[in-house]
Design an enzyme around this catalytic site. Structure first.
Site, PDB file in Angstrom:
ATOM      1  N   ASP A  68       0.581   5.029   0.027  1.00 32.30           N
ATOM      2  CA  ASP A  68      -0.272   6.213   0.101  1.00 32.30           C
ATOM      3  C   ASP A  68       0.295   7.250  -0.858  1.00 32.30           C
ATOM      4  OD1 ASP A  68      -2.293   5.475   1.905  1.00 32.30           O
ATOM      5  OD2 ASP A  68      -0.894   5.618   3.573  1.00 32.30           O
TER       6      ASP A  68
ATOM      7  N   ASP B  84      -7.875   0.822   2.122  1.00 30.29           N
ATOM      8  CA  ASP B  84      -7.649   1.785   3.204  1.00 30.29           C
ATOM      9  C   ASP B  84      -8.599   2.977   3.174  1.00 30.29           C
ATOM     10  OD1 ASP B  84      -6.273   2.750   5.432  1.00 30.29           O
ATOM     11  OD2 ASP B  84      -4.887   3.930   4.230  1.00 30.29           O
TER      12      ASP B  84
ATOM     13  N   HIS C 145       0.863  -1.181   0.000  1.00 28.06           N
ATOM     14  CA  HIS C 145       0.000   0.000   0.000  1.00 28.06           C
ATOM     15  C   HIS C 145       0.902   1.234   0.000  1.00 28.06           C
ATOM     16  CE1 HIS C 145      -3.714   2.139   0.712  1.00 28.06           C
ATOM     17  NE2 HIS C 145      -3.140   2.817   1.689  1.00 28.06           N
TER      18      HIS C 145
ATOM     19  N   HIS D 231      -7.150   9.061  -0.805  1.00 26.75           N
ATOM     20  CA  HIS D 231      -7.840   8.915   0.490  1.00 26.75           C
ATOM     21  C   HIS D 231      -7.153   9.561   1.700  1.00 26.75           C
ATOM     22  CE1 HIS D 231      -5.509   5.017   0.455  1.00 26.75           C
ATOM     23  NE2 HIS D 231      -5.247   5.416   1.675  1.00 26.75           N
TER      24      HIS D 231
HETATM   25 ZN   LIG Z   1      -3.727   4.537   2.810  1.00 24.98          ZN
END
Ligand SMILES: [Zn+2]
Length: 1103
Positions: free
Chosen positions: A316, A426, A314, A636
């Site tokens: 971000d 997420d 993941h 997000h």
């Molecule tokens: Zn995230």
């Protein structure tokens, strides 16, 4: 234990020995005691961890030969200026001066970049063919390993996260070989103060604003000949240790693990490689003898529970670091995976976000080629089909559509396929229309795990059919190990079944493993652990069988076969935790709303112009750039407001650029349509045109100068303008001070009373009823200190601290006949204040509702406070309605159950509504998303003031608009349309020298019929020859894409009519694939939508 029957290791070793044919001795030769389980357990950890036993335990066997410093590892460094992130070519330019560097030196400050030229000369001891040589590099920050030719090879992350780079065999010639290391002065989680930890902690906490003066000490840079048997024994022992300490003591498998572990400890001799072999043989009694290769996964899967391990990382797209660092995280993380895939054929790696793939393609061609090869060979799986892992609560419907349209098109153009699985592990809660939009984007599956962090109610399903407002469903799975960054430990495997809520329906689980959030992905340790956990499951049983080598698609394929027996979940996946994210970073949310509206208008006008005027080119390139920027900001952690300040500096630039480009596009398209932005005050009425970009007739007051207003009215996109006539005797709206501090505003519909700055009464004269049940437009403030995640969470107890703000002064601001207004000053604290304008305009017609409009100018400098505005209304209902993408969602106004109470703060779009039979009140807004309706009190959330991770979040000036809209009847199209109107103020334009307004006078595409149908968006076809810019197949001729939805939930019928030369009409999905051909007759076709359906039509033109 019947399932182990065929396994030759099924019985413990000791028991097997005990059956040899010695006669049973007459006398007991020695006393034998029962093992004290607790002591034997405690002893295990001492065998494989650093500390006082490290010189005599398994740690001592880990690396037997190490070489650091000159002549073996020679380091030179060039410090990139300021916080620049130069390319390889820039960093290795001859003009750069590289200086000597050494282990022990510190590099910084935070966010700077340092390029190391590293010359490795392997001593003879490391040159043997079978020597496994690694460079171990640890500077507590992140780095990329490059070849001297400029090829990025893999990433390194300090603090032991990933510190090894395998030295190629070609270096075993005794000569010096140069590589480069690009050091980024940030940790995996940015530069939070102190040690990287997510915890309220005086010594450091990674969600606090970054420490911009961090330095990183190079602790290790050495060549290591790895003792592979010792390394593998360490992994094996750690697994057996976990089995001995985590399995319940009422299982024989726990006791067996303890016995095996104890025997390994007893057999181990420091410095004796033969003892390692013996120890590993003992370990194999528990783990099986196939654990050194992917062959361990070759045993057939059967009815037993299976955990499908999917490598994942993941990243971000921004969070505790800026976008620029994410670009480097991508190449580091994904190169790691390409490297591991060469050594671990079972590694299947799923990876989302088209934007990240695009960055890799543009910046790192070598990394991109490597990834593409692994995609082709089947180990690297692009997944998710969206532009970024976006928020799903806040973006408008069209934004969600574009996330998937741009994402899927990128995947298809670059990789030759689309994703079938929406992948949003997420994201902070999931809007109720996501299943419909997924299905319309070719995705039948959905993966997240976020609801497992609910703080009130445990989400009751793991595997289920998730159903949208319109009834569309997606096959959904939430990995029960409760993470998307599993470490591949025994606990992750056991939790995958013990936390599985849907075992009555299916006993398989996905487990996404690998370092994540800050990137990274699986490490060799993860892969080695998983092999042994599978071996253990096949050898002793007890734990579920982990399987590596299958894809996410294969996991869902199995489930799909039984989907009809899986439970259903209707409506949103409300996230019972991050409720502050509807409000935090107000400026970003405002910019997003404005950008969405701007894009709506420009695409509509550009579509018309591009068909009407052959000289006008549809600005696809610019529109793509704007959309991609806006979609990036919908990531997000960005739009929800949970990133550091640097990220908002970046997103402000993206919005500013989008606005600047948009202004140029607007001027161009207006010129093509015969219009230009003019000095409104001096426009002659008969030359003025009001541009209406909404699909219904409007009648709107537009102020052209102080005291002078005009009325624009009519159908189509170019409305005519007439003067507003009002004399002092016949004011359409009046205002007076009836007693000291008490004011009355009145138009043909409403009588509004304002006392001490709050609205004390709204009397609806047509409905003959009082609207309010208390002081409306009352500002209230709350202490806002959640349990931990400041920018994210507003916790339920903040409601207990409600305090009303007192207004200091109210004065008449406008008494203009067409509009009357009051201005109220409100003191918030010594730092903050609000100036609010409450206005009532002339009622222009009886079929158009009157709004009490409010505009607040807030100067906000608070700390951990939450500002809201309240509207107690005389309406009773147990449910309130909130606009969401392509529809409305109902939520309780009471706290009956914990599920109801958990929704004490919810998301709305342009309106929230509380209606009873035949009457209701809608609250409209221009940029807000947080709302609550408690009993009869409606409450719009305005501003928060968290101090982490952005210490300056929301400080400063904010202009916020909202309106109170009383209405007869229940919630209906009137509210939907008025909320659109409120967000789309009309522009007054003058004639341009050329071009013709004729193209706008009658809207080229109109929708008539049920008024709950909204013609939401008009654009050109993605694949049109004259529009398309990507590599997907083009379609001949021009086409217009029209998106329609039912806004309030009911079977709806309408007619779409076009003045364009239409040849054929197709109903399509949102990717513009044909679903069916629609009969079109003289430019008209009938549409029928089921409740809350989103329908897309492609009108193929005759040109
Ligand atoms: Zn995230």
């Amino acid at each position: 234990m019947c399932s182990h029957g065929s396994n030759h290791h099924g019985l413990g070793h000791d028991q097997a020995v005990a059956t040899t044919a010695q006669p049973y001795p007459l006398r007991a030769p020695v006393p034998v005691g029962k093992k004290i389980t607790s002591l034997y357990k405690k002893r295990l950890v001492n065998f494989f961890t650093p500390g006082q036993w490290e010189k005599v335990n398994l740690m001592a066997a880990q690396s037997d030969v190490k070489f650091g410093g000159a002549p073996h590892v020679q380091l030179q460094v060039w410090d990139a200026p300021d916080t620049s992130r130069p390319s390889f070519a820039e960093a290795t330019a001859e003009s750069n001066t590289y200086r000597e560097a050494r282990v022990g030196e510190s590099f910084g400050p935070s966010w700077t970049t340092h390029w190391f030229r590293c010359t490795l000369t392997l001593p003879e001891a490391l040159q043997a063919d079978d020597a496994h040589v690694e460079l171990h590099w640890d500077c507590s920050n992140e780095a990329t390993v490059w070849t001297a030719q400029g090829e990025p090879l893999q990433g390194l992350t300090g603090r032991g996260e990933r510190v090894e780079w395998v030295v190629p065999a070609s270096f075993k010639d005794g000569k010096g070989h140069t590589i480069y290391l690009e050091m980024a002065c940030n940790g995996m989680f940015g530069n939070g103060p102190g040690r990287p930890i997510f915890k309220n902690n005086a010594g450091g906490d990674s969600i606090q604003p970054p420490d911009n003066d961090k330095y990183f000490k190079l602790a290790q840079a050495e060549l290591v000949a790895v003792n592979l048997p010792a390394r593998m024994l360490l992994i094996e022992f750690s697994i057996i240790h976990d089995a001995a300490t985590e399995l319940p003591e009422d299982t024989w498998e726990q006791h067996e693990a303890l016995n095996v572990a104890s025997r390994i400890i007893d057999a181990f001799k420091v410095g004796d490689d033969a003892s390692l072999t013996k120890c590993r043989q003992i370990a194999a009694e528990y783990l099986g003898d196939q654990v050194d290769s992917a062959a361990v996964y070759e045993t057939a899967l059967d009815r037993r529970p299976t955990v499908y391990a999917i490598g994942h990382c993941h990243i971000d797209t921004c969070w505790l670091w800026p976008w620029a660092e994410t670009k480097r995280k991508v190449v580091r993380s994904w190169s790691n995976q390409c490297d591991l895939m060469d050594r671990y054929p079972e590694l299947n790696f799923a990876c989302s976000q088209a934007q990240q793939f695009k960055w890799l393609k543009e910046i790192y061609p070598y990394g991109w080629q490597r990834v593409k090869e692994k995609i082709k060979s089947g180990q690297f799986h692009p997944i998710g089909g969206s532009w970024v892992e976006h928020d799903t609560n806040l973006p408008c419907g069209e934004s969600l559509v574009r996330q998937f349209l741009y994402g899927q098109r990128f995947f298809e153009a670059e990789f030759g396929f689309r994703s079938t699985t929406s992948w949003l592990p997420d994201t902070f809660g999931f809007s109720c229309q996501i299943p419909q939009i997924c299905r319309l984007a070719g995705m039948t599956r959905f993966m997240t795990q976020k609801p497992c962090f609910n703080s009130v109610n445990e989400f009751p399903h793991t595997t289920f059919n998730w159903v949208a407002l319109d009834g569309s469903q997606v096959l959904t799975h939430m990995p029960p190990c409760k993470t998307y960054t599993a470490e591949g430990n025994l606990g992750d495997i056991t939790r995958s079944i013990s936390n599985h809520k849907s075992l009555d329906q299916d006993n398989t689980a996905l487990m996404a493993f690998g370092k994540g959030d800050g990137g990274g992905g699986p490490t060799w340790q993860h892969l080695e652990k998983l092999r042994r956990l599978r071996g253990m499951a096949d050898t002793v049983g007890v734990i579920p069988r982990v399987h590596s080598g299958a894809t996410v698609d294969q996991f869902f394929d199995r489930l799909e076969a039984k989907s009809s027996s899986l439970v259903t979940w209707f409506g949103e996946l409300y996230f019972e935790l991050h409720r502050g994210v509807y409000t935090t970073q107000a400026r970003t949310k405002l910019q997003n709303r404005k950008a969405e509206i701007f894009l709506h208008d420009i695409e509509l006008l550009a579509t018309i112009a591009s068909i009407h005027d052959s000289n006008y080119q549809y600005p696809k390139k610019e529109l793509d750039e704007i959309w991609q920027g806006i979609m990036l900001c919908q990531f997000h952690d960005c739009l929800p407001g949970t990133a550091i300040e640097m990220c908002y500096d970046d997103s402000d630039k993206i919005y500013a650029k989008a606005t600047a480009t948009g202004q140029v596009l607007l001027a161009n398209v207006l010129a093509a349509l015969g219009l230009k932005q003019s000095d409104v005050a001096n426009l002659k009425l008969d030359e003025a045109t009001a541009i209406n970009t909404l699909p219904w007739p409007r009648r709107v007051l537009i102020e052209v100068s102080d005291g002078k207003a005009v009325v624009a009215s009519g159908e189509g996109h170019a409305l005519s303008v007439s003067s507003f006539e009002a004399s002092s005797e016949t004011k359409a709206v009046t205002i007076k001070e009836t007693s000291d501090g008490v004011f009355q505003l009145e138009n043909d519909h409403l009588t509004v009373k304002v006392e001490n700055g709050v609205i004390s009464s709204v009397y609806d004269r047509r409905a003959k009823r009082e609207v309010l049940a208390g002081k409306a437009n009352q500002f209230v403030i709350f202490n806002d200190m959640p349990v931990y995640w400041q920018a994210w969470d507003a916790e339920v107890y903040h409601l207990d601290t409600r305090e009303e703000l007192n207004n200091t002064k109210t004065t008449i601001h406008e008494d203009k006949g067409y509009r009357a207004s009051l201005v109220t000053e409100t003191h918030i604290s010594e730092h903050s204040s609000v100036r609010t304008t409450i206005s009532l305009s002339a009622a222009l017609s009886d079929d158009q509702p009157s709004l009490i409009e409010c505009e607040a100018d807030v100067d906000w400098h608070e700390t951990m406070k939450f500002l809201k505005v309240e509207f107690p209304v005389q309406v009773r209902n147990t449910e309130a309605s909130y606009e969401t993408q392509y529809g409305v969602i109902k939520r309780p106004t009471h706290y009956n159950t914990s599920w109801d109470m958990a929704k004490f703060e919810v998301c709305c779009h342009k309106f929230a509504d509380l209606s009873e039979h035949n009457y209701g009140v809608s609250i409209l807004n221009d940029s807000k998303y947080g709302f609550a309706t408690v009993g009869n009190v409606m409450r719009l959330s305005l501003l928060r003031s968290p101090k982490a991770p952005d210490g300056n979040a929301d400080m400063g000036r904010h202009r916020i608009r909202w309106a109170i809209m009383p209405h007869s009847g229940g919630l209906g199209a009137e509210t939907v349309r008025t909320a659109f109107n409120f967000n789309h103020p009309m522009r007054l334009l003058g004639p341009a020298g050329s071009g013709s307004v004729g193209a706008l006078a009658k809207a080229p595409v109109t929708l008539t019929g049920d008024d709950n149908l909204v013609l939401d968006w008009v654009k050109r076809g993605e694949d049109d020859q004259d529009v398309s810019l990507d590599d997907l197949p083009k379609r001949k001729g021009k086409s217009v894409v029209v998106r329609v939805y039912d806004a309030v939930g009911g079977l709806s019928r309408g007619t779409i009519e076009t003045t364009l030369p239409v040849a054929k009409v197709f109903k399509t999905n949102i990717l513009e694939d044909v679903l069916e051909e629609i009969v079109v007759d003289s430019g008209r076709f009938q549409i029928t939508l089921h409740p809350f359906e989103v329908a897309t039509y492609r009108l193929k033109l005759d040109q």
